[in-house]
Motif scaffolding. Structure first.
Motif, PDB file in Angstrom:
ATOM      1  N   GLN A  83       0.795  -1.224   0.000  1.00  9.02           N
ATOM      2  CA  GLN A  83       0.000   0.000   0.000  1.00  9.02           C
ATOM      3  C   GLN A  83       0.826   1.272   0.000  1.00  9.02           C
ATOM      4  N   LEU A  84       1.987   1.260   0.668  1.00 10.40           N
ATOM      5  CA  LEU A  84       2.727   2.494   0.898  1.00 10.40           C
ATOM      6  C   LEU A  84       3.889   2.626  -0.076  1.00 10.40           C
ATOM      7  N   SER A  85       3.584   3.062  -1.273  1.00 10.29           N
ATOM      8  CA  SER A  85       4.635   3.352  -2.246  1.00 10.29           C
ATOM      9  C   SER A  85       5.415   4.572  -1.783  1.00 10.29           C
ATOM     10  N   PRO A  86       6.641   4.771  -2.270  1.00  8.02           N
ATOM     11  CA  PRO A  86       7.391   5.968  -1.892  1.00  8.02           C
ATOM     12  C   PRO A  86       6.626   7.263  -2.183  1.00  8.02           C
ATOM     13  N   GLU A  87       5.859   7.263  -3.265  1.00  7.73           N
ATOM     14  CA  GLU A  87       5.078   8.456  -3.619  1.00  7.73           C
ATOM     15  C   GLU A  87       4.102   8.814  -2.504  1.00  7.73           C
ATOM     16  N   VAL A  88       3.455   7.785  -1.946  1.00  7.34           N
ATOM     17  CA  VAL A  88       2.462   8.006  -0.897  1.00  7.34           C
ATOM     18  C   VAL A  88       3.131   8.245   0.450  1.00  7.34           C
ATOM     19  N   PHE A  89       4.038   7.342   0.839  1.00 16.12           N
ATOM     20  CA  PHE A  89       4.571   7.335   2.197  1.00 16.12           C
ATOM     21  C   PHE A  89       5.604   8.429   2.425  1.00 16.12           C
ATOM     22  N   GLU A  90       6.437   8.702   1.427  1.00 17.31           N
ATOM     23  CA  GLU A  90       7.531   9.665   1.606  1.00 17.31           C
ATOM     24  C   GLU A  90       7.187  11.061   1.118  1.00 17.31           C
TER      25      GLU A  90
END
Length: 248
Positions: A83-90
């Motif tokens: 669920q937490l791609s770098p785009e979303v999470f970072e």
């Protein structure tokens, strides 16, 4: 034959060494995918391995990307990593809902296999967390809300309850002992093909036009000792049968 994506089955260990008053750290990368990859390739399947540290950035985003595969295997990789791609999470930007895409792909005819481990199903300290996602409705079993691991340090032999089902790949005779598994509950309408300690070990079911299956123990050590994943001829038959059944 089938094209299979295996996501997970790798880890990085960071160790602290203490010698007297001094200490230093070392790091190491390891993979547990070897037995499963060799088993499937021996049956003619094409295997693509996506290690755990690459899953957040590289797991397929949508149905078009998933369509490159006949079966997706999730093994010891938690829901957060999907669920937490770098785009979303970072960067806090909206991104693809990859678990929802995976659910839709299975519903449209894809095949999903979840293999057990500390970060499968509900997992260690409930950190795998698939019960909290829409993928839960795809699986042929219901997940526990709490840490679901069952350690069997003395070993326990699986019991086959669905002998002759094609998903078992024609395996006959006794299965070697396993050292643990994720405890799940049967879902109405699913077929329980093998149990361990009285709980589902191998379960299969349909989801709309697709299929899903679970193997609730591990495909490599420590829950799957070498007597199971390296020395038992039935290992390749079992996982080959599951992949072939899932690929329809």
């Amino acid at each position: 034959m089938s094209r299979v994506l295996i996501a997970g089955e790798s880890w990085i260990t960071h160790s602290i060494h203490v010698k007297g008053v001094d200490s230093f750290t070392t790091s190491a990368y390891a993979e547990g995918v070897g037995p499963l990859r060799r088993a499937l390739e021996s049956r003619g399947h094409e295997v693509v391995h996506l290690p755990g540290h690459l899953v957040p950035a590289q797991f397929p985003d949508d149905a078009a990307a998933l369509a490159e595969y006949d079966v997706v295997v999730l093994s010891d990789i938690g829901a957060n990593s999907l669920q937490l791609s770098p785009e979303v999470f970072e960067r806090a930007r909206p991104g693809a809902d990859r678990i929802d895409a995976l659910r839709g792909w299975v519903g449209d005819g894809g095949g999903l296999l979840m293999v057990g481990g500390y970060l499968s199903f509900t997992g260690f300290e409930a950190k795998a967390a698939y019960r909290n996602t829409v993928l839960h409705e795809v699986l042929p079993v219901e997940l526990l809300p709490e840490d679901d691991r069952v350690e069997l340090p003395a070993g326990a032999r699986p019991q086959v309850t669905g002998a002759g089902h094609p998903a078992l790949g024609g395996v006959t005779g006794d299965w070697p002992s396993l050292l643990g598994y994720n405890r799940v509950r049967p879902r109405p309408g699913a077929e329980i093909l093998a149990t361990l300690n009285g709980d589902p070990l191998v379960a299969v079911g349909d989801h709309l036009s697709g299929r899903a299956a679970v193997f609730t123990s591990d495909c490599s050590p420590h829950w799957a000792p070498t007597s199971f994943c390296e020395e038992w001829d039935g290992y390749a038959d079992l996982f080959g049968g599951l992949i072939q059944w899932l690929a329809q």
